[in-house]
Write an enzyme that holds these catalytic residues in place. Structure first.
Site, mmCIF file in Angstrom:
data_model
loop_
_atom_site.group_PDB
_atom_site.id
_atom_site.type_symbol
_atom_site.label_atom_id
_atom_site.label_comp_id
_atom_site.label_asym_id
_atom_site.label_seq_id
_atom_site.Cartn_x
_atom_site.Cartn_y
_atom_site.Cartn_z
ATOM 1 N N SER A 160 0.830 -1.202 0.000
ATOM 2 C CA SER A 160 0.000 0.000 0.000
ATOM 3 C C SER A 160 0.871 1.262 0.000
ATOM 4 C CB SER A 160 -0.965 -0.039 1.195
ATOM 5 O OG SER A 160 -1.943 0.963 1.099
ATOM 6 N N ASP A 217 -9.920 -3.783 -5.131
ATOM 7 C CA ASP A 217 -9.224 -2.688 -4.455
ATOM 8 C C ASP A 217 -9.361 -1.397 -5.271
ATOM 9 O OD1 ASP A 217 -7.439 -1.017 -3.147
ATOM 10 O OD2 ASP A 217 -5.726 -2.379 -3.310
ATOM 11 N N HIS A 255 -8.337 -4.777 -0.640
ATOM 12 C CA HIS A 255 -7.087 -4.114 -0.263
ATOM 13 C C HIS A 255 -6.625 -4.614 1.106
ATOM 14 C CE1 HIS A 255 -4.113 -0.875 -0.331
ATOM 15 N NE2 HIS A 255 -4.356 -0.727 0.956
#
Length: 531
Positions: free
Chosen positions: A379, A475, A505
């Protein structure tokens, strides 16, 4: 934030028009913060002038004011975009049919002249000018129905649908096709048939977004895998009592983030050698952890940068993920607690990552580290890992042998297909929360989301080492990785991309339970075996 200089005219009107244009064309993306003082400075006007323009933009639905979070460019979801088209199609087509008896030769001449002007602007590539003429064309049609109370609704729907349309790069018509399709409406008006005009106008509006021939393709179904759905539903129940992290004090939000991630960090500590230490930095001590597998260990070091939107996370919230990487790859994994925003906004966390890279390589003998060297992150940590490599390359310093980037955020564009389809909260992470994260990250002196060190998708990527990418199919950030893979290929950087369908995610945090996460760690570890 970089704004265009406003054109001449009454200043508040000028500021309004220029901001409106930049929002409609997505030059100011959804979630972009608009600070009155900054806008006033860049547009050479007073804050009161900016405030007046912002009030008008709020009435248009182009911005939202959210208390302490300030003024943000509003987002347009796929659902909102389609609903706005449906509303327009019903109202405009019915009104046009009702007004057929009111059309005169002057109306037809005016409509024809507008289409001719559209053709000229289309040839010039003036998309916003074409949009404004399109609005005038539909106003001219609608005004003949004498239903003024509905005009503001149509204006809002027109803005919403156009903002949505401009993001649909795979299905948008050319500007010339957009202009030419208005002739069918003119011909329907000339026919004198109310039924024909209603049919043509309904099709015209409802097919604004779609293939050039007007036929739309069904988007693939968004569906969690059975294992992902079971875990997701369980977590929704377990965490239902927790408040929205964007609406509580940051210390409390961080405490909650740590608590909900603790469930994924129950590891067999006897299988690893785990050492906690500190990396001395110019103004602080950076906590770090070294994780080495006791079985299957091999030479090699991986620097891991945790996710958490640049605001949350630590070496403790991602201990499980780092341990799984170490166990499956055989590498020694080092995680660091880089400084978090907004306490330490950009570029503090990135500078910490670069500093840690230098320090670890300098101290490798003392710390039991060595080549080959890798860098990894998930991320926002993937964002920092990629930007770290760009900084090292720019400085002419030694790069990692390869990188592993998991479902990263690589751009500030919130109008991608994945944001529009997956960013409303049905799969966890929202587009709104990504804007909140970025607002914290860019809360210092350097606030440009287009800075390549903030949005590395925009950087020159030549000369980087081989990169392993993965993306979660559900995501909002999925397309960041897909677009990065395209950019890397254009830059001749070796890249392996894995899109893991049916997961959300952050799915690799769930490696203790989720089969797709376990497979993703195995894929990443296999990639490192080439060195």
């Amino acid at each position: 934030m970089k704004l265009n200089t406003p054109s001449s005219g009454r200043k508040s009107n000028s500021v309004y028009r220029d901001l409106r244009k930049q929002i409609v064309l997505a030059e100011l993306p959804a979630g972009q913060q608009l600070v009155e003082l900054e806008v006033a400075k860049q547009m050479n006007c007073s804050q009161s002038t900016v405030r007046e323009a912002l009030m008008r933009l709020q009435e248009d639905g182009l911005i939202v004011r959210q208390g302490y979070r300030g003024t943000l460019v509003s987002s347009v979801s796929a659902t909102e975009g389609q609903e706005s088209l449906d509303i327009r199609a019903r109202i405009e087509s019915r009104a046009a049919a009702l007004s057929m008896g009111n059309f005169t030769s002057a109306h037809i001449a005016a409509l024809s002249a507008l289409v001719q002007q559209m053709e000229v602007l289309a040839e010039q590539g003036d998309e916003y000018g074409l949009f404004e003429l399109d609005q005038e064309f539909h106003h001219t049609l609608y005004e003949a129905a004498n239903l003024p109370a509905l005009m503001p609704i149509l204006d809002r729907c027109s803005l919403c649908s156009h903002r949505y349309k401009i993001t649909q790069s795979t299905t948008r018509r050319t500007l010339r096709d957009t202009a030419l399709r208005h002739w069918k409406i003119v011909e329907a008006v000339q026919s004198g048939s109310a039924a024909e005009l209603e049919r043509v106008l309904f099709h015209h509006v409802s097919s604004v977004i779609g293939d050039a021939d007007g036929a739309s393709k069904a988007a693939p179904e968004l569906r969690m895998s059975d294992a992902m759905a079971a875990i997701f539903q369980r977590l929704q129940k377990e965490d239902a009592h927790l408040p929205n992290p964007m609406q509580i004090p940051l210390d409390q939000a961080r405490t909650n983030f740590n608590a909900i991630n603790a469930r994924w960090n129950q590891i067999d500590t006897t299988a690893f050698t785990i050492d906690y230490f500190s990396i001395p930095c110019p103004a602080h001590q950076m906590p770090a952890v070294r994780i080495a597998p006791k079985a299957g260990a091999r030479k090699g070091t991986l620097l891991y940068l945790h996710g958490g939107g640049w605001v949350f996370g630590s070496i403790h919230t991602h201990l499980g993920a780092m341990s799984r990487l170490a166990a499956l790859s055989g590498l020694t994994v080092v995680g660091i607690d880089y400084r978090l925003a907004p306490d330490a906004p950009f570029p503090a966390g990135l500078n910490d990552a670069v500093w840690a890279w230098h320090w670890l390589r300098a101290e490798q003998a003392a710390r039991g580290l060595g080549a080959p060297w890798f860098i990894s992150g998930d991320s926002s940590g993937a964002n920092l890992a990629l930007s770290t490599m760009l900084d090292l390359r720019h400085a002419g310093e030694t790069l990692p042998d390869a990188a592993l980037l998991f479902y990263g955020v690589f751009d500030a564009n919130h109008q991608t297909e994945s944001h529009l389809r997956c960013g409303q909260g049905q799969f966890g992470l929202t587009t709104e929360k990504m804007a909140w994260y970025r607002a914290h990250y860019l809360s210092g002196d350097r606030r440009d989301p287009a800075d390549p060190r903030v949005s590395p998708l925009l950087a020159n990527l030549q000369g980087l080492p081989p990169i392993f990418l993965n993306a979660a199919g559900l995501d909002p950030l999925r397309d960041d990785s897909l677009l990065l893979a395209q950019r890397l290929a254009q830059a001749n950087v070796p890249c392996q991309l894995k899109v893991v369908e049916g997961v959300v995610h952050g799915f690799m945090q769930m490696g203790s339970e989720l089969p797709e996460a376990q497979a993703a760690f195995q894929d990443a570890a296999a990639f490192t075996r080439s060195w």
